[in-house]
Design a protein around this motif. Sequence first.
Motif, PDB file in Angstrom:
ATOM      1  N   ALA A 113      45.869  41.760  36.461  1.00  0.00           N
ATOM      2  CA  ALA A 113      46.552  43.058  36.497  1.00  0.00           C
ATOM      3  C   ALA A 113      47.991  42.949  36.019  1.00  0.00           C
ATOM      4  O   ALA A 113      48.548  43.912  35.475  1.00  0.00           O
ATOM      5  N   ASP A 114      48.633  41.787  36.203  1.00  0.00           N
ATOM      6  CA  ASP A 114      50.017  41.608  35.773  1.00  0.00           C
ATOM      7  C   ASP A 114      50.131  41.101  34.337  1.00  0.00           C
ATOM      8  O   ASP A 114      51.224  40.793  33.869  1.00  0.00           O
ATOM      9  N   GLY A 115      49.017  40.994  33.623  1.00  0.00           N
ATOM     10  CA  GLY A 115      49.036  40.547  32.240  1.00  0.00           C
ATOM     11  C   GLY A 115      48.881  39.056  32.052  1.00  0.00           C
ATOM     12  O   GLY A 115      48.790  38.580  30.914  1.00  0.00           O
ATOM     13  N   SER A 116      48.845  38.287  33.129  1.00  0.00           N
ATOM     14  CA  SER A 116      48.664  36.839  33.002  1.00  0.00           C
ATOM     15  C   SER A 116      47.222  36.524  32.621  1.00  0.00           C
ATOM     16  O   SER A 116      46.305  37.312  32.867  1.00  0.00           O
ATOM     17  N   LYS A 125      40.968  43.214  44.281  1.00  0.00           N
ATOM     18  CA  LYS A 125      42.227  42.504  44.097  1.00  0.00           C
ATOM     19  C   LYS A 125      42.111  40.994  44.190  1.00  0.00           C
ATOM     20  O   LYS A 125      42.921  40.265  43.623  1.00  0.00           O
ATOM     21  N   LYS A 145      41.568  43.942  30.546  1.00  0.00           N
ATOM     22  CA  LYS A 145      42.506  43.999  31.680  1.00  0.00           C
ATOM     23  C   LYS A 145      41.684  44.151  32.958  1.00  0.00           C
ATOM     24  O   LYS A 145      40.756  44.968  33.019  1.00  0.00           O
ATOM     25  N   SER A 185      41.488  44.001  37.529  1.00  0.00           N
ATOM     26  CA  SER A 185      42.195  44.433  38.733  1.00  0.00           C
ATOM     27  C   SER A 185      42.723  43.262  39.541  1.00  0.00           C
ATOM     28  O   SER A 185      43.384  43.468  40.565  1.00  0.00           O
ATOM     29  N   LYS A 223      49.086  37.685  43.143  1.00  0.00           N
ATOM     30  CA  LYS A 223      49.753  37.495  44.441  1.00  0.00           C
ATOM     31  C   LYS A 223      48.742  37.590  45.579  1.00  0.00           C
ATOM     32  O   LYS A 223      48.725  36.768  46.499  1.00  0.00           O
ATOM     33  N   ASP A 282      44.839  40.736  41.286  1.00  0.00           N
ATOM     34  CA  ASP A 282      46.266  40.656  41.583  1.00  0.00           C
ATOM     35  C   ASP A 282      46.581  39.208  41.943  1.00  0.00           C
ATOM     36  O   ASP A 282      46.167  38.728  43.007  1.00  0.00           O
TER      37      ASP A 282
END
Length: 796
Positions: free
Chosen positions: A72-75, A372, A332, A334, A338, A336
């Motif tokens: 989700a953050d592009g990594s 997530k 892309k 979902s 973190k 996450d």
Amino acid sequence: MRVRERDDRGVVQSVVLFLGVSVLSGALAAGLAIPFAGLAGYGTEKTSETLQDLPQELKTEPLAVKSRILAADGSLVANLYEQNRVPVKLDQINPIMRKAIVAIEDDRYYEHGALDAKGTLRALIRNQSQGDVQQGGSSITQQYVKMSLIEKARTEEEVKAATAETYERKIAELRYAVAVEKEFSKDEILEKYLNLANFGDGAYGVEAAARHYFSTTAAKLNLAQAATLAGLVKNPTGYDPTNNMKRAKDRRDVVLRRMQELNVITAKQATDAIKTPVIDPKKVNKVPNGCANSRYPFYCEYVVSQLLKNSAFGRDAKSREHYIKTAGITVKTSLDPKIQAAAQASINEHSRANDQAIAAITIVEPGTGLVKAMVQSRPYGSGRFQTAYNYNVEKSYAGGYGGFQNGSTMKAFTIAAAIQKGFPLNHRIMSPRTIDLTRKKFSTCSGTTQSFDTYRPSNSTAAQGDLTMIDAARASTNTYFLQLSQQTGLCSIATIAAGLGMYDAQQEKPLEQVVSMTLGVGYVTPLMMANAYATFAARGKYCTPLVVTAVNGAAGKPIATPGISCKQALSPPVADGVNRVLHEVMEPGGTGARLKFGPSDLAGKTGTINANKAVWFVGYSNRLAAASVVADATLPYTNLINQTLDGKKMNDASGSGTAGPLWETAMRNALKGMPETHFVAPSDKTIRGDVKDIPFVTGMSPQDAINRIQQAGFTAQVAPGMVDSEEAAGTVAYTSPRRRDGAPEGSMITIYISNGSKGQPQIPKPPTPGKPTITIPTTNPACPPWHPKYPNCNRR
């Protein structure tokens, strides 16, 4: 002599054939003259037919380009490719690279047409004299044609046809080469060639090769590097420097000397380059391919399984897989990082890869269905203490394990069904430690189902007696929820569970409606459980689990893919009521109390299946919902007690004490930094329920009581055995639900029969004549609650 004549005629035939093709291509040099006029008609009819049958245009496939899956953050989650390729424009390729490839593969490339007449004639005559193809003579354009045909091949037969060492194929290549040279300039062809070529060790195209072998770009290649890559094209495997450094150096040096011979570089430049190492092994940059090489292999594989369902990528699974790995799409997701890290940290803290039991956690966002995080204790692989199974997801895709029985986490759906039917949150049911449900019938969507010939379920906790719904949820009282499920009917429970995405993850069928349904049924997954409970957190809004949020083509154009899909599966008041009940589970005295943390409202439910083969905790805040499971995943399944978890033998196995810590650690870290949230308080109507009065039947005969209850719009049954009561033996002692609480219309009212053990209450004696009158107090402690037999008791 006749043999020699046949050989000579074979050479002549090949030369004539070559001349015909050369004339066709316009590539015959004006100065090339061979006295074969007298033999010009030999074999030309067949040659002409062959040439006429060939297509006039080369249809090429789009370049196979690696695709990427992103978090989700592009990594980066993973690269997916059949060929690791990064296309570039010719002006993004260092001129020395262009010169190197031309020098070694086709030094007259910019001087001739579709073929090099000299080179081809020389090779043709030599090959014919040797009896087979010994020497090539293909121009860069011809090589590009051959590579393109191989690229298009989808079957073994097509690959053989594209690589067959026959003159028929050579003729076809020439015809195609003519078409290519008519359509594109020399620079355009060279650009296509350098992007298509195989440079060995999984690197296709000059840009990917530069990144792979030298950790640089095609624009920054130096002389030695360019010569190395140019030498690879002839034999990508044989000259691969990661396989054989000496052969790679010898080949590179041949390229450098050829460049010197052609005056492309000076003798000093060649000598200096020859002195340099071919590659620095430390700079070889492998591009991981596929989910197995991802940081998140199980999540990645589940993403791919969802992509393969998308008809936008092809008509069937095979064509979709090819498209996904060659179209250069960007997916892309979902995921996450973190939250994934928080879940993984919990797995690392509470379990080990070599445990006998497995642990798994899935975390979902309420209100969106975005998955997530997805983690498990056994890592991906085929080695010892590794697995290819994803313990979080259904069996309908290749890696899905297919779930575990879920135990008392099913009680949440019974609570929802009861609240939806109008039962109050303080709905009371007499719930003994053990209840006899032998051959009891429960209503289902298709009629009724009956329990076993002997079925006497018990509670696993100490709480028993006259319990409310909240009391029973806090203690996970089995006998309460079995009776509640009988009162609501199994159909309503099954309907709600299905609406929240629950089904048998092994068989892909609806959950079975059996008497013990509320205590766990079928096989369900952590993903299912987390997402179903997320519906309660979202005030009844159910969202289909989603891992792929967007897909863009190689040019950045969006490709249609299913997005967030939600529906109102439960009314907000019903969900609010469930949240209140499950919130109490995590308050002091509840089975989940030890798992409570932070200022935000939390709710959850424990689950343990028969013989402790799997234990669960499913819980949520308004922001995240998570399901954790610890289970035996190795046949034959056995009790978790005495199996290892976190390297230690388990002396006990429970939802709160075993699966609960995994949930708590993951959620505590996942929610860190997020704003405080609270559930919406249930309305008074939800708390009180949509109930009507239960008729007073205490002291009546069982049959009279049944008739009266049924006349009031309820159904009735008599509980087995008798209870201690002051009522006469054989008459009604009380009902469940209690008369004072009422019940929704149509509910099952259970009648309990008195054994008369407490005797009859004493009726106050009238005052003795002649003595002072004693005033009867407003409330007489000796009187029972209002009773038709004693209409004046508790009254003046």
